[in-house]
Design a protein around this motif. Structure first.
Motif, PDB file in Angstrom:
ATOM      1  N   ARG A  11     -44.577   3.624 -59.919  1.00  0.00           N
ATOM      2  CA  ARG A  11     -44.662   2.178 -59.655  1.00  0.00           C
ATOM      3  C   ARG A  11     -45.891   1.803 -58.826  1.00  0.00           C
ATOM      4  NH1 ARG A  11     -41.175   4.736 -56.793  1.00  0.00           N
ATOM      5  NH2 ARG A  11     -40.893   4.452 -54.566  1.00  0.00           N
ATOM      6  N   PHE A  12     -46.471   2.747 -58.075  1.00  0.00           N
ATOM      7  CA  PHE A  12     -47.687   2.423 -57.312  1.00  0.00           C
ATOM      8  C   PHE A  12     -48.947   2.781 -58.099  1.00  0.00           C
ATOM      9  CE2 PHE A  12     -44.825   4.195 -53.798  1.00  0.00           C
ATOM     10  CZ  PHE A  12     -44.104   3.027 -53.730  1.00  0.00           C
ATOM     11  N   GLY A  13     -48.923   3.904 -58.775  1.00  0.00           N
ATOM     12  CA  GLY A  13     -50.126   4.374 -59.454  1.00  0.00           C
ATOM     13  C   GLY A  13     -51.060   5.066 -58.477  1.00  0.00           C
ATOM     14  N   SER A  14     -52.102   5.701 -59.012  1.00  0.00           N
ATOM     15  CA  SER A  14     -52.935   6.537 -58.142  1.00  0.00           C
ATOM     16  C   SER A  14     -53.853   5.710 -57.245  1.00  0.00           C
ATOM     17  CB  SER A  14     -53.745   7.523 -58.973  1.00  0.00           C
ATOM     18  OG  SER A  14     -54.314   6.884 -60.079  1.00  0.00           O
ATOM     19  N   ALA A  15     -54.300   4.524 -57.694  1.00  0.00           N
ATOM     20  CA  ALA A  15     -55.236   3.752 -56.865  1.00  0.00           C
ATOM     21  C   ALA A  15     -54.564   3.240 -55.596  1.00  0.00           C
ATOM     22  CB  ALA A  15     -55.800   2.579 -57.657  1.00  0.00           C
ATOM     23  N   ALA A  16     -53.351   2.680 -55.741  1.00  0.00           N
ATOM     24  CA  ALA A  16     -52.668   2.134 -54.567  1.00  0.00           C
ATOM     25  C   ALA A  16     -52.285   3.255 -53.597  1.00  0.00           C
ATOM     26  CB  ALA A  16     -51.432   1.346 -54.985  1.00  0.00           C
ATOM     27  N   THR A  17     -52.004   4.456 -54.132  1.00  0.00           N
ATOM     28  CA  THR A  17     -51.690   5.577 -53.253  1.00  0.00           C
ATOM     29  C   THR A  17     -52.935   6.025 -52.496  1.00  0.00           C
ATOM     30  OG1 THR A  17     -50.022   6.256 -54.841  1.00  0.00           O
ATOM     31  CG2 THR A  17     -50.612   7.844 -53.146  1.00  0.00           C
ATOM     32  N   ALA A  18     -54.087   6.014 -53.192  1.00  0.00           N
ATOM     33  CA  ALA A  18     -55.341   6.380 -52.524  1.00  0.00           C
ATOM     34  C   ALA A  18     -55.655   5.383 -51.416  1.00  0.00           C
ATOM     35  CB  ALA A  18     -56.473   6.422 -53.536  1.00  0.00           C
ATOM     36  N   LEU A  19     -55.479   4.084 -51.712  1.00  0.00           N
ATOM     37  CA  LEU A  19     -55.732   3.049 -50.702  1.00  0.00           C
ATOM     38  C   LEU A  19     -54.848   3.284 -49.478  1.00  0.00           C
ATOM     39  CD1 LEU A  19     -56.874   0.264 -49.755  1.00  0.00           C
ATOM     40  CD2 LEU A  19     -54.871  -0.759 -50.809  1.00  0.00           C
ATOM     41  N   TRP A  20     -53.576   3.541 -49.737  1.00  0.00           N
ATOM     42  CA  TRP A  20     -52.633   3.749 -48.637  1.00  0.00           C
ATOM     43  C   TRP A  20     -53.033   4.962 -47.806  1.00  0.00           C
ATOM     44  CZ3 TRP A  20     -47.288   1.571 -48.350  1.00  0.00           C
ATOM     45  CH2 TRP A  20     -46.563   2.089 -47.262  1.00  0.00           C
ATOM     46  N   SER A  21     -53.419   6.050 -48.485  1.00  0.00           N
ATOM     47  CA  SER A  21     -53.695   7.279 -47.736  1.00  0.00           C
ATOM     48  C   SER A  21     -54.890   7.081 -46.804  1.00  0.00           C
ATOM     49  CB  SER A  21     -53.914   8.459 -48.681  1.00  0.00           C
ATOM     50  OG  SER A  21     -55.070   8.256 -49.448  1.00  0.00           O
ATOM     51  N   MET A  22     -55.840   6.228 -47.179  1.00  0.00           N
ATOM     52  CA  MET A  22     -56.961   5.959 -46.283  1.00  0.00           C
ATOM     53  C   MET A  22     -56.541   4.968 -45.196  1.00  0.00           C
ATOM     54  SD  MET A  22     -59.331   7.902 -47.216  1.00  0.00           S
ATOM     55  CE  MET A  22     -58.245   9.084 -47.945  1.00  0.00           C
ATOM     56  N   THR A  23     -55.750   3.951 -45.574  1.00  0.00           N
ATOM     57  CA  THR A  23     -55.326   2.942 -44.609  1.00  0.00           C
ATOM     58  C   THR A  23     -54.496   3.570 -43.495  1.00  0.00           C
ATOM     59  OG1 THR A  23     -55.209   1.432 -46.464  1.00  0.00           O
ATOM     60  CG2 THR A  23     -54.239   0.679 -44.417  1.00  0.00           C
ATOM     61  N   THR A  24     -53.647   4.506 -43.875  1.00  0.00           N
ATOM     62  CA  THR A  24     -52.741   5.094 -42.894  1.00  0.00           C
ATOM     63  C   THR A  24     -53.455   6.077 -41.978  1.00  0.00           C
ATOM     64  OG1 THR A  24     -50.536   6.049 -42.688  1.00  0.00           O
ATOM     65  CG2 THR A  24     -51.959   7.057 -44.271  1.00  0.00           C
ATOM     66  N   THR A  25     -54.619   6.587 -42.410  1.00  0.00           N
ATOM     67  CA  THR A  25     -55.322   7.534 -41.541  1.00  0.00           C
ATOM     68  C   THR A  25     -56.418   6.874 -40.706  1.00  0.00           C
ATOM     69  OG1 THR A  25     -56.604   8.188 -43.489  1.00  0.00           O
ATOM     70  CG2 THR A  25     -54.837   9.654 -42.776  1.00  0.00           C
ATOM     71  N   VAL A  26     -56.952   5.709 -41.124  1.00  0.00           N
ATOM     72  CA  VAL A  26     -57.900   5.042 -40.220  1.00  0.00           C
ATOM     73  C   VAL A  26     -57.146   4.461 -39.029  1.00  0.00           C
ATOM     74  CG1 VAL A  26     -59.715   4.465 -41.861  1.00  0.00           C
ATOM     75  CG2 VAL A  26     -57.882   2.850 -41.479  1.00  0.00           C
ATOM     76  N   THR A  27     -55.902   4.072 -39.235  1.00  0.00           N
ATOM     77  CA  THR A  27     -55.086   3.688 -38.089  1.00  0.00           C
ATOM     78  C   THR A  27     -54.318   4.934 -37.673  1.00  0.00           C
ATOM     79  OG1 THR A  27     -53.180   3.216 -39.410  1.00  0.00           O
ATOM     80  CG2 THR A  27     -54.687   1.415 -39.045  1.00  0.00           C
ATOM     81  N   SER A  28     -53.526   4.838 -36.631  1.00  0.00           N
ATOM     82  CA  SER A  28     -52.730   6.007 -36.284  1.00  0.00           C
ATOM     83  C   SER A  28     -51.349   5.865 -36.895  1.00  0.00           C
ATOM     84  CB  SER A  28     -52.647   6.177 -34.776  1.00  0.00           C
ATOM     85  OG  SER A  28     -51.739   5.244 -34.256  1.00  0.00           O
ATOM     86  N   ASN A  29     -51.258   5.236 -38.060  1.00  0.00           N
ATOM     87  CA  ASN A  29     -49.939   4.971 -38.632  1.00  0.00           C
ATOM     88  C   ASN A  29     -49.261   6.234 -39.128  1.00  0.00           C
ATOM     89  OD1 ASN A  29     -48.044   4.228 -40.913  1.00  0.00           O
ATOM     90  ND2 ASN A  29     -48.360   2.266 -39.951  1.00  0.00           N
TER      91      ASN A  29
END
Lengths: 190, 566
Positions: free
Chosen positions: B329-347
């Motif tokens: 349901r997310f696909g690879s692009a949205a997962t890639a976006l998330w993986s970068m978003t979550t690591t630039v913050t301390s999430n």
């Protein structure tokens, strides 16, 4: 000492505020607006609950559409991915075996048309969805097993495909299989 | 395919557009100016009264830190006790048992420091009581602690000469009542509307279509997920975090959750501009962070959508990209976006398994945490960047032969020493930790087999990732690492404490010391810090200190893996 006392008091105060003013508000909201009072939504067939909408389940019968491989065998009490690196030789061998098995059950299928999601494990191990393409490659097998027309099954796929405003179209495997089963039920009744 | 990229672009646009007004609002909250949430004032006064807090007390930087640390110490005791005895407490419909001592230690520390590294699985390792009164409580209050420290830093930077940084309790309470709770409420409602469970009932047991029995874990998911995303906490309700189809049921919830990750961190940069009335300065900082973030997103999206080259050689179709450890349901692009978003913050929340990312995306995820100041955790992210600004000011001062000054204050050896120690602490704990772990693993093959789910270069990456994630207080993991052992629980626990509190202490101390100094008015000779040149300078300092320190380790891990699978 005074600070410790304030710490205790304020922690308890936060607990009360968060429970009463946040958790219970959301809990009440969920009871009001969701059909299942905030519990995981379920799907029914002929009045009987057959699974949760958003939790994938295992399908291995020839007459059903299959979902994605799961690293935890669709255990809804736990969850988990394979955590295999893309370069791991053991993992790649496993994918190879899955490809062979899938092609064996779908002898009409060409290797280059097999979507990778059907031979790679999902992140949660509970992925309830597949792409429309991954459903289409299975139609012939199901048509043979159920003695149904290919066009008829293709129509069911079109009817159950979700097309969100943003993001890729997807199909809920359980919904699709329920649609298949209820199509037969209706035929028998009619 | 294009729809996927469109989805990513939309999320980034919405994020930036929403962060600006939130930044302005947060500045008003911390300045104590009039805002539309003022109807809460009597309620807040009531809290101060009940807790015997004097809201008018002004704290110096030493007192401020002391109060912050004592409160955190108390939370540690609170969490340890509750986790240990959770089996006997109410709200435990699934009859889960208490955690072991080393596990409770790790869980408690990791949530106390806003890291949310999870060496247990939420379905079985916690009860609803501890989910709510340890996990969720800590997710709210530790985020508020970080933001309170940030508010103090802003106060110090904004005053000409001052002995005080404001009142810790007031910042803490206001952050909760006026920022975190209202925002979480909105996010929680959006999630509930799209199918995220919110119930106190225990597991459901069902019979599947093929007649098997299936157990479905559920619980008060929406309440916890909302603050987990907004407070850069990242500790999910379920073991697989936001890749779980109940925790994150659709592309829409995925957008809401992904935007929430960066929402507050990003808006705090704008907030700084409004608070200090130096919007150009804030825009420069925002520019550096945003460009760095976009670059990593671009590379990661491209890598993940390109698929796994090893699977490509098997001759099957990879239209949807590399799908191992991802959800349809997310696909690879949205997962890639998330993986970068979550690591630039301390999430540190995930919507796909980072262990199964392609090598370069995995490396960027690590690099983001190793740099640890592109937006960063709520509050503390900017404070990490602040350290690099101080170093950049000092270096530029030396280069042009002027006394280094920042916002009208002279930077002298004492502040520089603190700044450099804080900047070097991060690579020090990560690299030493990884070195010890890999030394143990190399000398004892049984240990390596027990810890690592992947051989060779990626095995090293798994250990490096774990220490990086701990030091950055991130909490995501290459989860194939079997980390619920005394070695990992205790070693990462120590890293967590060091790298949360030492930087906060150092940063608040620098601000406190600078605030007490005499104000030097700006003149033609002052080094301008709100220019593109200075932004590039800061970026260079960050790149040299943070990124290059890790380059040898990254070469042995992800880069070697990337080169061997081609």
């Amino acid at each position: 000492m005074k600070t410790i006392l304030i710490s205790i008091k304020i922690t308890v105060a936060f607990c009360i505020i968060l429970f009463g003013g946040y958790v219970m508000v959301l809990w009440g909201f969920a009871r009001l607006v969701t059909p299942n009072e905030g519990q995981a939504e379920v799907l029914t067939l002929d009045g009987k609950v057959v699974g949760a909408t958003n939790v994938g389940q295992e399908f291995s019968d020839m007459k059903y559409f299959w979902g994605r491989p799961s690293a935890v065998d669709y255990n809804g009490g736990g969850s988990g991915g394979s955590n295999k690196a893309v370069s791991n030789p053991e993992y790649l061998k496993e994918v190879g075996v899955r490809i062979e098995q899938f092609l064996e059950s779908h002898p009409y299928l060409e290797r280059k048309d097999l979507p990778s999601e059907l031979v790679t494990a999902s992140a949660s191990g509970l992925d309830p969805h597949i792409s429309p393409l991954a459903a289409e490659v299975q139609i012939q097998r199901i048509a043979d097993a159920r003695q149904m027309k290919v066009e008829y099954i293709a129509e069911i796929i079109v009817n159950t495909t979700h097309k969100p405003l943003v993001g890729q179209p997807y199909i809920n495997v359980l919904e699709l299989n329920i649609a298949l089963d209820s199509a037969i039920l209706n035929e028998n009744k009619g | 395919m294009n729809y996927e990229i469109l989805g990513v672009a939309l999320q980034v646009l919405v994020l930036v557009a929403l962060s600006y007004p939130l930044g302005r609002y947060i500045a008003k909250v911390y300045r104590g100016e009039k805002n539309f949430m003022d109807f809460l004032t009597p309620f807040e006064n009531c809290i101060y009264k009940v807790c015997s807090i004097d809201p008018n007390e002004q704290m110096g930087w030493k007192r401020f830190l002391k109060v912050l640390l004592i409160l955190n110490l108390f939370w540690f005791v609170w969490g340890m006790v509750l986790l240990f005895i959770q089996g006997g407490l109410p709200l435990n419909p699934d009859n889960n048992i208490g955690q072991s001592a080393s596990q409770a230690f790790n869980t408690c520390i990791s949530f106390m420091v806003n890291c949310n590294l999870q060496h247990y699985s939420g379905e079985t390792g916690l009860t609803y009581f501890t989910q709510l009164f340890v996990i969720m409580l800590f997710q709210f209050v530790t985020a508020a602690t970080g933001m309170a420290a940030f508010a103090a830093v802003m106060k110090g930077m904004g005053s000409k000469t001052t002995q005080t940084l404001g009142n810790f309790w007031v910042y803490l309470v206001r952050t909760l009542t006026r920022i975190l709770i209202p925002l979480s409420m909105i996010v929680g409602m959006l999630l509930i509307l799209d199918g995220t469970p919110m119930t106190l009932e225990g597991k459901q047991t069902l019979t599947t279509l093929e007649g098997r029995e299936q157990v479905i874990s559920q619980g008060p998911v929406a309440a916890i997920v909302a603050i987990k995303q907004l407070g850069t906490n990242g500790g999910g309700f379920f073991g697989v975090n936001s890749s779980h189809p109940l925790e994150n049921p659709s592309y829409f919830t995925n957008m809401v959750e992904c935007i929430s990750i960066l929402f507050i961190s990003m808006s705090l940069i704008w907030c700084l501009g409004f608070y200090l009335k130096r919007r150009k300065f804030a825009a420069c900082i925002f520019g550096v962070m945003f460009l760095a973030y976009l670059t990593t997103v671009g590379i990661a999206v491209h890598q993940e959508m390109g698929g796994n080259p090893e699977i490509a050689t098997m001759g099957i179709s990879q239209l949807n990209g590399s799908m191992e450890g991802k959800e349809v349901r997310f696909g690879s692009a949205a997962t890639a976006l998330w993986s970068m978003t979550t690591t630039v913050t301390s999430n540190g929340s995930v919507n796909g398994m980072h262990d199964s990312l392609t090598p370069l995306s995995g490396m960027l995820a690590m690099l983001n945490m190793q740099i640890n100041c592109w937006f960063g955790g709520v509050g503390v992210g900017f404070m990490n960047y602040y350290i690099f600004i101080i170093i950049a000011v000092f270096l530029s001062g030396l280069m042009v032969g002027r006394t280094p000054e920042f916002l009208g204050k002279k930077i002298e050896p004492k502040e520089m020493k603190i700044a450099v120690i804080i900047a070097l602490l991060h690579p020090f704990v990560i690299l030493c930790g990884t070195a010890i772990a890999s030394h143990l693993a190399v000398n004892d093959p049984t240990l390596a087999a027990a810890w690592l789910s992947n051989p060779s270069f990626h095995g090293l990456s798994q250990m490096l990732y774990e220490f990086t994630s701990s030091a950055a207080n991130n909490g995501s993991g290459f989860e194939g690492l079997s980390d619920n052992t005394p070695f990992w629980n205790i070693s990462t626990g120590i890293v967590l404490i060091l790298s949360r509190y030492l930087p906060i202490i150092g940063q608040v101390a620098i601000v406190g010391i600078l605030a007490q100094k005499r104000f030097v008015p700006e003149s033609a000779g002052t080094l301008k810090t709100d220019t593109v040149t200075f932004s590039v300078m800061t970026f260079a300092v960050i790149f040299i200190i943070a990124a290059l320190a890790f380059f040898p380790a990254l070469t042995l891990g992800p880069i070697a893996e990337y080169l061997t699978i081609k």
